[in-house]
Design a protein around this motif. Structure first.
Motif: not given
Lengths: 147, 147
Positions: A126-129, B17-23, B64-69
């Motif tokens: 994971v790098q940003g979005d 190479q990358s893909v959108p994280l959301r996908e 979001n928080r950068g801390r593990v949940c």
């Protein structure tokens, strides 16, 4: 969940205390499919290579042979790692976690652990979005699984 | 199993190479309980600390928080690691495996990760026909969870 006796005993045990392995194996809290997850970590570099699943039979075979055997959930059969690819995992250490429902396997991995031909399976960072492939393919999977 | 498109694309992708994280997040093959396992590894030493589970909400909060949940399967609620003990996990890297059904979290763990007060959960080592505790308790759990 029944039979957490051994794990509760170990929780409270000082360094170097032990229980018979057989008793612990009899009290593994298998999931509904009779499986627990097993993490494979390269013993010297510390790289986490993959996560797969074991049932009691696969676990026992791994202990007996000193070579890692999983349970393939897709093929529904024992999966002797490297059987078709030659990329075996020699077992160096086997560890259980605090409640006995996860294995950590310290292994010596021959070549790529991943079916994609990469050293390990965790090549999606994971790098940003974006989700970025940051590990190279070492061996073309077509060659890895060729007869 | 539906929606393995993103993971198949990444499998065949060259380096960088990358893909959108959301996908990718939309195509995680959650298990029947809506969970996937997450391995926590100390980012610098390489020690595998623990394995726990995340649902979509826990995963999103971790990002979001950068801390593990995590998701606590026993308490059936979000488990903000360290919330009661103070032993938090700062996220350094998040990785997905080849088929998107396991997370590897590179973390900076404050103190013990294990509820027994040991640094990590994998303190039960198989030695011959015994299971031996080979990691010390760093902090008495009674103190760790005291108000």
């Amino acid at each position: 969940m029944s039979g957490k006796g051994v794990w509760k005993t170990l929780e409270k045990s000082p360094l170097d205390q032990s229980v018979p392995l057989r008793e612990a194996l009899d009290e593994i809290p298998w999931n509904a499919d009779g499986l627990i997850p097993a993490i494979a970590q390269q013993y010297d570099s510390g790289e986490v290579l993959m996560l797969a699943w074991v049932n009691r039979e696969a676990l026992q075979e791994t202990l007996n042979r000193g070579r890692v055997c999983y349970w393939s959930r897709s093929r529904r059969q024992l999966w002797r790692k490297g059987e078709s690819s030659g990329q075996v995992q020699e077992l160096r250490e086997m560890r259980f976690d605090c409640d006995g429902d996860t294995l950590l396997l310290l292994v010596d991995q021959t070549g790529p652990a991943c079916h994609t031909g990469r050293r390990g399976c965790f090549y999606n960072l994971v790098q940003g979005d974006r989700l970025v492939v940051d590990k190279p393919v070492l061996i073309d999977p077509a060659k890895l699984y060729a007869k």
